[in-house]
Design a protein around this motif. Structure first.
Motif, PDB file in Angstrom:
ATOM      1  N   PHE A  42      -9.888  -1.951 -25.943  1.00  0.00           N
ATOM      2  CA  PHE A  42      -8.683  -2.279 -25.060  1.00  0.00           C
ATOM      3  C   PHE A  42      -8.728  -1.360 -23.864  1.00  0.00           C
ATOM      4  N   VAL A  43      -9.012  -1.603 -22.823  1.00  0.00           N
ATOM      5  CA  VAL A  43      -8.689  -0.652 -21.458  1.00  0.00           C
ATOM      6  C   VAL A  43      -7.358  -0.426 -21.150  1.00  0.00           C
ATOM      7  N   MET A  44      -6.893   0.478 -21.655  1.00  0.00           N
ATOM      8  CA  MET A  44      -5.379   0.562 -21.266  1.00  0.00           C
ATOM      9  C   MET A  44      -5.087   1.165 -19.788  1.00  0.00           C
ATOM     10  N   GLY A  45      -4.430   0.307 -18.916  1.00  0.00           N
ATOM     11  CA  GLY A  45      -4.385   0.869 -17.556  1.00  0.00           C
ATOM     12  C   GLY A  45      -5.029   0.142 -16.635  1.00  0.00           C
ATOM     13  N   GLY A  46      -5.044   0.485 -15.146  1.00  0.00           N
ATOM     14  CA  GLY A  46      -5.904   0.024 -14.203  1.00  0.00           C
ATOM     15  C   GLY A  46      -7.036   0.782 -13.553  1.00  0.00           C
ATOM     16  N   ALA A  47      -7.695   1.351 -14.695  1.00  0.00           N
ATOM     17  CA  ALA A  47      -8.818   2.110 -14.092  1.00  0.00           C
ATOM     18  C   ALA A  47     -10.187   1.179 -13.635  1.00  0.00           C
ATOM     19  N   LYS A  48     -10.774   1.765 -12.598  1.00  0.00           N
ATOM     20  CA  LYS A  48     -12.194   1.087 -12.349  1.00  0.00           C
ATOM     21  C   LYS A  48     -13.233   1.538 -13.011  1.00  0.00           C
ATOM     22  N   VAL A  85      -0.938  -1.273 -14.199  1.00  0.00           N
ATOM     23  CA  VAL A  85      -0.225  -2.516 -14.385  1.00  0.00           C
ATOM     24  C   VAL A  85       0.964  -2.183 -15.004  1.00  0.00           C
ATOM     25  N   PRO A  86       2.196  -2.170 -14.237  1.00  0.00           N
ATOM     26  CA  PRO A  86       3.525  -1.726 -14.729  1.00  0.00           C
ATOM     27  C   PRO A  86       4.076  -2.700 -15.593  1.00  0.00           C
ATOM     28  N   GLY A  87       4.561  -2.181 -16.799  1.00  0.00           N
ATOM     29  CA  GLY A  87       4.988  -3.232 -17.790  1.00  0.00           C
ATOM     30  C   GLY A  87       6.168  -3.989 -17.141  1.00  0.00           C
ATOM     31  N   VAL A  88       6.986  -3.251 -16.352  1.00  0.00           N
ATOM     32  CA  VAL A  88       8.172  -3.931 -15.664  1.00  0.00           C
ATOM     33  C   VAL A  88       8.248  -5.381 -14.883  1.00  0.00           C
ATOM     34  N   LEU A  89       6.935  -5.215 -14.219  1.00  0.00           N
ATOM     35  CA  LEU A  89       6.610  -6.403 -13.768  1.00  0.00           C
ATOM     36  C   LEU A  89       6.337  -7.791 -14.482  1.00  0.00           C
ATOM     37  N   VAL A  90       5.800  -7.315 -15.684  1.00  0.00           N
ATOM     38  CA  VAL A  90       5.817  -8.362 -16.720  1.00  0.00           C
ATOM     39  C   VAL A  90       7.053  -8.849 -17.149  1.00  0.00           C
ATOM     40  N   GLU A  91       7.956  -7.770 -17.534  1.00  0.00           N
ATOM     41  CA  GLU A  91       9.157  -8.131 -18.105  1.00  0.00           C
ATOM     42  C   GLU A  91      10.098  -8.938 -17.207  1.00  0.00           C
ATOM     43  N   PRO A 149      12.367 -12.775  -9.452  1.00  0.00           N
ATOM     44  CA  PRO A 149      11.323 -12.295  -8.763  1.00  0.00           C
ATOM     45  C   PRO A 149      11.291 -10.916  -8.339  1.00  0.00           C
ATOM     46  N   THR A 150      10.166 -10.293  -7.930  1.00  0.00           N
ATOM     47  CA  THR A 150      10.072  -8.986  -7.484  1.00  0.00           C
ATOM     48  C   THR A 150       9.478  -8.682  -6.084  1.00  0.00           C
ATOM     49  N   ILE A 151      10.144  -7.581  -5.432  1.00  0.00           N
ATOM     50  CA  ILE A 151       9.585  -7.212  -4.105  1.00  0.00           C
ATOM     51  C   ILE A 151       8.734  -5.855  -4.379  1.00  0.00           C
ATOM     52  N   ALA A 152       7.555  -5.919  -4.078  1.00  0.00           N
ATOM     53  CA  ALA A 152       6.847  -4.626  -4.229  1.00  0.00           C
ATOM     54  C   ALA A 152       5.995  -4.617  -3.163  1.00  0.00           C
ATOM     55  N   PHE A 153       5.275  -3.477  -2.826  1.00  0.00           N
ATOM     56  CA  PHE A 153       4.492  -2.875  -1.814  1.00  0.00           C
ATOM     57  C   PHE A 153       3.182  -3.478  -2.405  1.00  0.00           C
ATOM     58  N   ASP A 154       2.204  -3.480  -1.608  1.00  0.00           N
ATOM     59  CA  ASP A 154       0.882  -4.060  -1.811  1.00  0.00           C
ATOM     60  C   ASP A 154      -0.149  -2.800  -2.180  1.00  0.00           C
ATOM     61  N   ARG A 155      -0.177  -2.376  -3.416  1.00  0.00           N
ATOM     62  CA  ARG A 155      -0.527  -1.274  -3.950  1.00  0.00           C
ATOM     63  C   ARG A 155      -1.077  -1.380  -5.391  1.00  0.00           C
ATOM     64  N   CYS A 156      -2.286  -1.008  -5.543  1.00  0.00           N
ATOM     65  CA  CYS A 156      -3.247  -1.317  -6.733  1.00  0.00           C
ATOM     66  C   CYS A 156      -3.057  -2.610  -7.228  1.00  0.00           C
ATOM     67  N   PHE A 157      -2.734  -3.153  -8.172  1.00  0.00           N
ATOM     68  CA  PHE A 157      -2.909  -4.279  -8.813  1.00  0.00           C
ATOM     69  C   PHE A 157      -1.565  -5.289  -8.684  1.00  0.00           C
ATOM     70  N   ASN A 158      -0.610  -4.855  -7.885  1.00  0.00           N
ATOM     71  CA  ASN A 158       0.619  -5.484  -7.660  1.00  0.00           C
ATOM     72  C   ASN A 158       0.432  -7.022  -7.169  1.00  0.00           C
ATOM     73  N   ALA A 159      -0.625  -7.142  -6.289  1.00  0.00           N
ATOM     74  CA  ALA A 159      -0.711  -8.588  -5.922  1.00  0.00           C
ATOM     75  C   ALA A 159      -1.291  -9.527  -6.775  1.00  0.00           C
ATOM     76  N   GLU A 160      -1.680  -8.945  -7.788  1.00  0.00           N
ATOM     77  CA  GLU A 160      -2.461  -9.788  -9.024  1.00  0.00           C
ATOM     78  C   GLU A 160      -1.337 -10.109 -10.083  1.00  0.00           C
ATOM     79  N   ILE A 161      -0.258  -9.370  -9.895  1.00  0.00           N
ATOM     80  CA  ILE A 161       0.885  -9.594 -11.074  1.00  0.00           C
ATOM     81  C   ILE A 161       1.892 -10.548 -10.225  1.00  0.00           C
ATOM     82  N   VAL A 162       2.364 -10.264  -9.032  1.00  0.00           N
ATOM     83  CA  VAL A 162       3.543 -10.716  -8.364  1.00  0.00           C
ATOM     84  C   VAL A 162       2.673 -11.686  -6.974  1.00  0.00           C
ATOM     85  N   GLN A 163       2.739 -12.897  -7.293  1.00  0.00           N
ATOM     86  CA  GLN A 163       2.070 -14.025  -6.388  1.00  0.00           C
ATOM     87  C   GLN A 163       3.233 -13.931  -5.041  1.00  0.00           C
ATOM     88  N   ASN A 164       2.572 -13.480  -3.995  1.00  0.00           N
ATOM     89  CA  ASN A 164       3.137 -13.480  -2.749  1.00  0.00           C
ATOM     90  C   ASN A 164       3.852 -14.676  -2.513  1.00  0.00           C
TER      91      ASN A 164
END
Length: 330
Positions: A94-100, A245-251, A258-273
């Motif tokens: 299980f790869v923990m975090g957002g590493a490429k 992949v911050p846990g708070v976006l899931v919580e 809803p969440t307002i976030a900047f377009d960084r890392c994997f945010n756009a995959e978790i928050v559907q704009n």
């Protein structure tokens, strides 16, 4: 009966990786007689932990489930690939975090696992582009709440919540900039304060009548999802270049906000704009103000986003994934 051993770092401290390991270990333990090797104790060179760690990697029988981040993940993978390939073929990573995935030799080693689980679809595509065909998605999951959240359509003052480390990089001071521009909106902030900004943060909080600092939320004793559900909008103005992949976006999804976030890392995959929040390209207080003003003036739209956020939480419940993981190991 097969021997199943989970290798990972466990709390304390209660960081993202340790919490995920504890959650996954507990979930799998409800299906399997699962043993534990705490990599934090191995790192501390605790004799019993080190002996158990080495013995398990060399033992020809059994299955290893690995929940490790960074160097530990590579270290264990390369050891198994070199000295215990057959056991590796039965084991899961299980790869923990957002590493490429950038190291080609490491990619070859990863192909030896029965399965490699990553946290997002884009990570899966990245791994598959390196030739791996054993990759699946296991997101940053949480337990399904005993009491489901009910979205609330409030008519009172709009209330926003910040639920992260209070630091410059995480956007705490930028959140105060937003609050100063929106005196008719309430802002509630939780988290440890980075010493570098402590004095300026506390001073500015005291100067703003619409900001409340609640201190550090104890998620071990109290229900974070219930706390988050008290508010209308979650602000995640992090400027961190490697957020994962911050846990708070899931919580917040499970809290139906809803969440307002900047377009960084994997945010756009978790928050559907435009559906479960807004993902903003312009890193500025003014861009957040604009998004909040839109939601404040259109409460029906805000309520639709709350409902959509709760619906999207379904893909982050641990119980949705455990049966297929267990089936794969057996």
């Amino acid at each position: 009966m097969s021997r199943y051993v989970y290798m990972g770092s466990f709390p304390p401290p209660h960081g993202g990786v340790t919490v995920k390991n504890a959650l996954l270990f507990d979930g799998l333990s409800s299906y399997l007689p699962l043993e534990k090797i705490d990599l934090a104790k191995v790192k501390q060179r605790k004799l019993h932990a080190v002996i158990s760690f080495v013995r398990e990697l060399l033992r020809p029988s059994g299955v290893v489930i690995i929940g490790a981040a960074g160097p530990w993940r590579k270290r264990i993978t390369k050891i198994l690939s070199l000295v215990n390939r057959k056991k590796m073929n039965r084991s899961l990573l299980f790869v923990m975090g957002g590493a490429k995935l950038e190291d080609e030799s490491y990619a070859v080693a990863l192909s030896g696992y029965r399965a490699v689980y990553v946290e997002t679809d884009s990570m899966k595509r990245d791994y598959e582009s390196k030739g791996l065909d054993n990759v699946s998605v296991f997101p940053n999951c949480r337990r399904r709440p005993d009491t489901p959240t009910i979205p609330v359509n409030r008519s009172s003052r709009l209330s926003c919540v910040y639920f992260s480390l209070i630091s410059e990089e995480k956007g705490a001071l930028l959140t105060l900039d937003v609050a100063s521009l929106l005196p008719d909106v309430d802002f509630h902030m939780y988290g440890n304060i980075d010493h570098a900004i402590e004095s300026v943060f506390l001073r500015r909080c005291n100067e703003l009548d619409n900001v409340t600092y609640h201190g550090v939320f104890d998620s071990e004793k109290d229900d974070a999802i219930a706390e988050l559900s008290k508010y209308d909008v979650h602000l995640f103005p992090s400027k961190c270049p490697n957020e994962g992949v911050p846990g708070v976006l899931v919580e917040t999804k499970m809290a139906a906000i809803p969440t307002i976030a900047f377009d960084r890392c994997f945010n756009a995959e978790i928050v559907q704009n435009g559906k479960t929040g807004y993902v903003i390209g312009d890193v500025s207080a003014e861009s957040i103000v604009e998004a909040l003003e839109m939601l404040d003036s259109n409460r029906e739209r805000l309520f639709e986003m709350k409902q959509a956020s709760l619906e999207s939480a379904e893909q982050f419940y641990l119980d949705s994934y455990l049966p297929s993981i267990i089936e794969l190991m057996q």
